[in-house]
Design a protein around this motif. Sequence first.
Motif, PDB file in Angstrom:
ATOM      1  N   MET A   1       0.498  -0.644  -0.009  1.00  0.00           N
ATOM      2  CA  MET A   1       0.345   0.318   0.437  1.00  0.00           C
ATOM      3  C   MET A   1       0.881   1.335  -0.098  1.00  0.00           C
ATOM      4  SD  MET A   1      -3.317   0.550   0.057  1.00  0.00           S
ATOM      5  CE  MET A   1      -4.838   0.216  -0.039  1.00  0.00           C
ATOM      6  N   PRO A   2       0.974   2.579  -1.239  1.00  0.00           N
ATOM      7  CA  PRO A   2       1.166   3.334  -1.118  1.00  0.00           C
ATOM      8  C   PRO A   2       0.827   4.363   0.370  1.00  0.00           C
ATOM      9  CG  PRO A   2      -0.237   3.412  -2.516  1.00  0.00           C
ATOM     10  CD  PRO A   2      -0.711   1.979  -1.787  1.00  0.00           C
ATOM     11  N   ASN A   3       1.745   4.796   0.938  1.00  0.00           N
ATOM     12  CA  ASN A   3       1.662   5.937   1.496  1.00  0.00           C
ATOM     13  C   ASN A   3       1.554   7.515   1.168  1.00  0.00           C
ATOM     14  OD1 ASN A   3       4.009   7.022   1.146  1.00  0.00           O
ATOM     15  ND2 ASN A   3       4.498   6.895   3.372  1.00  0.00           N
ATOM     16  N   THR A   4       1.043   7.161  -0.050  1.00  0.00           N
ATOM     17  CA  THR A   4       1.289   8.513  -0.301  1.00  0.00           C
ATOM     18  C   THR A   4      -0.389   9.109  -1.026  1.00  0.00           C
ATOM     19  OG1 THR A   4       2.788   8.222  -1.928  1.00  0.00           O
ATOM     20  CG2 THR A   4       1.744  10.365  -2.628  1.00  0.00           C
ATOM     21  N   VAL A   5      -0.953  10.454  -0.467  1.00  0.00           N
ATOM     22  CA  VAL A   5      -1.881  10.782  -0.652  1.00  0.00           C
ATOM     23  C   VAL A   5      -2.488  12.296  -1.399  1.00  0.00           C
ATOM     24  CG1 VAL A   5      -3.491   9.749   1.970  1.00  0.00           C
ATOM     25  CG2 VAL A   5      -2.055  11.929   1.905  1.00  0.00           C
ATOM     26  N   PHE A   6      -2.931  11.849  -2.161  1.00  0.00           N
ATOM     27  CA  PHE A   6      -3.016  13.249  -3.113  1.00  0.00           C
ATOM     28  C   PHE A   6      -4.377  14.042  -2.538  1.00  0.00           C
ATOM     29  CE2 PHE A   6      -2.475  11.531  -7.867  1.00  0.00           C
ATOM     30  CZ  PHE A   6      -1.441  11.658  -6.869  1.00  0.00           C
TER      31      PHE A   6
END
Length: 153
Positions: A1-6
């Motif tokens: 799961m990426p921990n980037t949020v837009f």
Amino acid sequence: MPNTVFVLNGPNLNLLGLREPAVYGSTTLADVERQAKAAGSRLGLEVDFRQTNHEGVLVDWIHEARETAAGIVINPGAYTHTSIALHDAIKAVALPVIELHISNVFARESFRHHSYVSPAASGVMCGFGTYGYTLALEALANIVATRNATSSS
Ligand code: DQA
């Protein structure tokens, strides 16, 4: 799961701080970006913060998030009240999406009371000024953590 949020911002939000300060306050979008990134790092999230005045660009970014992000906070600006394309894009990506408004849209003109985005969003935040970005990121972090815990058990 990426921990980037837009964190996506729609039309006219580039003028934050200058635009109707009685409604939106004097904080600029650059200030909001700094606050959002600081909140993200407290929450263990990498915040990718963007603004555009173009509806199709928001659609493209929502599609991009499908591959690279764990979720989206979006202030769609006036497209909130007009855009079936944003509704469809959010439905098309199976990501948690928090709809955010700086002002309390329900205390304003009646044309702001309807949102095409809300039925597709995980939750809606409005009326807390630019602090709402921090609140929305906290809510998104909570949803992402709960999903990750459920999918790994
Ligand atoms: C807004 C509310 C919208 O009705 C308006 O068109 C905006 C900003 C808000 O953040 O309060 O551009 O999304």
